[in-house]
Design an enzyme around this catalytic site. Structure first.
Site, mmCIF file in Angstrom:
data_model
loop_
_atom_site.group_PDB
_atom_site.id
_atom_site.type_symbol
_atom_site.label_atom_id
_atom_site.label_comp_id
_atom_site.label_asym_id
_atom_site.label_seq_id
_atom_site.Cartn_x
_atom_site.Cartn_y
_atom_site.Cartn_z
ATOM 1 C CB CYS A 113 -0.932 0.005 1.202
ATOM 2 S SG CYS A 113 -1.950 -1.472 1.327
ATOM 3 C CG HIS A 241 -3.245 3.111 1.820
ATOM 4 N ND1 HIS A 241 -3.665 2.704 0.571
ATOM 5 C CD2 HIS A 241 -3.509 2.074 2.668
ATOM 6 C CE1 HIS A 241 -4.142 1.472 0.663
ATOM 7 N NE2 HIS A 241 -4.052 1.072 1.911
ATOM 8 C CG ASN A 271 -6.947 -1.092 0.644
ATOM 9 O OD1 ASN A 271 -6.114 -0.786 -0.195
ATOM 10 N ND2 ASN A 271 -6.612 -1.499 1.860
#
Length: 315
Positions: A113, A241, A271
């Site tokens: 990530c 993020h 995500n």
């Protein structure tokens, strides 16, 4: 040694949208359960024949067009991804082939990530050192390939997509458009976020990640601003993020960026791992929520319990 800047930013998402209601027909969950816990309403899911390099190439082609450049203008391709199926050719080489880029250096960056902000720093360093003139920096992940769609704790989180930036040298006398990176990790807690096994599957220890992100990371994000000589209240934008709205909002609040637009693309995209930061930044630019020259904090975190951030000038 004049520093570098982001010349253009773009994104790509697959056409298929998976809603919370769709997921409620697949696993024991509900729209209310998902929105309450992670804030996500929808996510985009790639088809079985739409691979990571295709997502990356779509975003990269749009970024090149936005910068007014052609394939021959690029001599470095960096792709941040942790979901590529094949080891070789790497994703960057396949993107270069798809776009017809002649003879670039090609590297994949797997920091999950935090991959895009690591790759952006690497491109900045390469341009500053004279090892590259213009770079394509791409974050792309197909999380649907590594997801257990029977596990409601993880399948509700993920989406697929890509974002890409063109990085080039600043003109003589121009202020750098990409600030110093602050990066690091907590390797002893690395197993808190995993993509492991055969076939590989995404898993995480949600509470451990939440505590780390909301208690440890705000101070690191503030130090990132200090390295750039920018106070949090001077930021025009904050792009963290896009992991979970319950992480993004308290982290942004503790940072103290009271005048900044806060990216909340997780609500629409889920995500998307390494894609999440460039994807969210591109949308804010496209929507004109951020203007050219605005100062924006980019801050990635997650797998390996890694983090990396820098303050950039918006293209």
């Amino acid at each position: 040694m004049n520093g570098s800047r982001i010349a253009a930013i773009a994104h790509y998402q697959p056409a298929k949208v998976l809603t919370n209601e769709d997921l409620a027909g697949m696993v024991d969950t509900s729209d209310e359960w998902i929105r309450t816990r992670v804030g996500i309403r929808t996510r985009h899911i790639a088809g079985p024949d739409e691979h990571v390099d295709e997502l990356a190439a779509q975003a990269a082609a749009k970024a090149l067009a936005a910068a007014g450049l052609g394939p021959a203008d690029i001599d470095l391709v960096l792709v941040a991804t942790s979901t590529a199926i094949d080891r070789s050719p790497n994703t960057a080489a396949r993107v270069a082939d798809r776009l017809g880029i002649p003879g670039p250096a090609v590297m994949d960056v797997n920091v999950v990530c935090a991959g895009f902000t690591h790759a952006l720093a690497t491109a900045d360093h390469a341009v500053r050192a004279g090892a590259a003139t213009r770079a394509l920096v791409i974050g792309a992940d197909k999380m649907s390939d590594v997801t257990d769609w029977t596990d409601r704790s993880t399948c509700v989180l993920v989406g697929d997509g890509a974002g890409a930036a063109v990085v080039e040298a600043c003109a003589p006398g121009e202020e750098p458009g990409i600030g110093p990176v602050l990066w690091g990790s907590v390797p002893e807690m690395g197993s808190a976020v995993r993509i492991e096994g055969t076939p590989p599957r995404f898993a995480q220890e949600g509470q451990s990640v939440y505590r780390w992100a909301t208690t440890t990371l705000p101070a690191i994000a503030r130090r990132t601003c200090e390295r750039a000589g920018v106070a949090p209240e001077e930021l025009a934008g904050v792009v963290l993020h896009q992991a979970n709205l319950r992480i993004i909002e308290p982290l942004a609040e503790k940072l103290g960026a009271v005048n900044a637009v806060i990216a909340r693309d997780v609500v629409e995209s889920g995500n998307t791992s390494a894609a999440s930061i460039p994807l969210a930044l591109s949308k804010l630019v496209e929507q004109r929520a951020l203007q050219g020259g605005d100062t924006v904090l980019l801050f990635g975190f997650g797998g390996n319990l890694s983090y990396a951030g820098q303050v950039v000038r918006c293209p």
